[in-house]
Design an enzyme around this catalytic site. Structure first.
Site, PDB file in Angstrom:
ATOM      1  CD  GLN A  92      -3.342  -1.307  -2.571  1.00  0.00           C
ATOM      2  OE1 GLN A  92      -2.788  -2.058  -1.769  1.00  0.00           O
ATOM      3  NE2 GLN A  92      -4.331  -0.484  -2.229  1.00  0.00           N
ATOM      4  CG  HIS A 169      -2.657  -5.470  -5.954  1.00  0.00           C
ATOM      5  ND1 HIS A 169      -1.328  -5.096  -5.923  1.00  0.00           N
ATOM      6  CD2 HIS A 169      -3.112  -5.306  -4.683  1.00  0.00           C
ATOM      7  CE1 HIS A 169      -0.992  -4.747  -4.701  1.00  0.00           C
ATOM      8  NE2 HIS A 169      -2.068  -4.865  -3.919  1.00  0.00           N
ATOM      9  NE  ARG A 189      -3.778   6.038  -1.300  1.00  0.00           N
ATOM     10  CZ  ARG A 189      -3.394   6.109  -0.039  1.00  0.00           C
ATOM     11  NH1 ARG A 189      -3.395   5.033   0.717  1.00  0.00           N
ATOM     12  NH2 ARG A 189      -3.007   7.254   0.482  1.00  0.00           N
TER      13      ARG A 189
END
Length: 299
Positions: A92, A169, A189
């Site tokens: 995301q 990340h 996402r």
């Protein structure tokens, strides 16, 4: 003044049982993914223990208790969480303030992670291995090859990571961490391990930094875990008694990671144990007795 807080608990599908078993969080849900230890965000409000009042409601009546650094703000600035990732979180990204305000009506999100504990071989995702074009990024999402492009970093207990807005990340499975972040719940996402949840590809393409990032500092310097324009986070291991603290500029939030004892502020004193969370009003002088480990946050 000291206020002990009760945290709302989130039951996302990747959560585990450590927040209940180890930190005493209460929920009827089987999986406890996050507890929002300090929150005035409308998606989950911290409550003042033994009252029907949220911290947000209290501060609306007593804004001076947030401190001088909050005078220029029309919102509460940070959110502190405990996160138990039994399974991998989605890959995301969070937008910066400008993009988030324009598209989501709230602040963006820069965050800090402190690894409380983790299983052997645990890892996080932090940006890309190599520079990637926007077209290549989109193709990797669509072709299910994104895991081949991302930078995977092994982690260990005590590591600290600063995740700035725009950084792709993910928290890997087997990690228990404390997170201090801007008060925002906006997440885009791009990959979710086949789970049936919405992706936000186009917005992620807009905001993601697609060049390799400098390696984050994994081991913190003395007591300071992180410092940025939004917050400062410190860790203190206490044996018998902590030093005295006072901050006129900011409130203080304290999260107990281990141990037990008492916390004192002016004429207040409260028992504390692992998993407890406290809001201390700006200008209060405080200290802790006992044997415990804490992280505390100011702005």
């Amino acid at each position: 003044m000291i206020f002990k807080l009760t945290a709302p608990v989130k039951n996302y599908i990747w959560g585990g049982t450590k927040l209940r078993d180890e930190f005493g969080k209460v929920s009827n849900e089987e999986k406890l993914a996050e507890s929002w230890e300090l929150s005035c965000h409308h998606d989950g409000l911290s409550m003042i223990e033994n009252s029907n009042t949220s911290l947000s409601e209290y501060l609306a009546k007593h804004p001076e208790d947030m401190g001088e650094n909050c005078k220029k703000l029309n919102y509460f600035p940070i959110l502190v969480k405990l996160i138990d990732a039994k399974e991998n979180l989605s890959i995301q990204v969070h937008p910066d303030n400008k993009y988030a305000l324009e598209h989501e009506g709230e602040q963006g999100k820069t965050e800090m992670w402190y690894i409380i504990d983790c299983e052997p071989d645990s890892s996080i995702i932090y940006g890309f291995k190599e520079k990637i074009t926007k077209k290549e990024f989109k193709q990797a999402i669509e072709n299910n090859t994104l895991l081949d492009k991302v930078n995977i970093i092994p982690v260990k207990k005590g590591d600290v990571f600063m995740i700035k807005s725009g950084t792709l990340h993910a928290i890997g499975k087997g990690i228990l961490l404390a997170e201090v972040q801007q008060s925002s719940n906006t997440t885009y996402r791009v990959y979710d391990y086949g789970r049936p949840r919405e992706l936000h590809t186009e917005k992620a393409l807009d905001v993601t930094k697609r060049t390799p990032l400098p390696m984050p500092v994994q081991n913190h310097d003395k007591n300071m875990l992180a410092r940025c324009r939004y917050f400062r986070v410190y860790k203190e291991n206490i044996d018998i008694q902590s030093k005295y603290h006072k901050n006129n500029k900011s409130f203080t939030h304290i999260l107990i990671l281990e141990g037990e004892g008492k916390i004192y502020s002016n004429y207040d004193n409260l028992n504390l144990k692992k998993g407890d969370s406290f809001f201390i009003t700006a200008g209060s002088r405080w200290y802790i007795t006992g044997k415990c480990s804490i992280i505390y946050t100011v702005i």
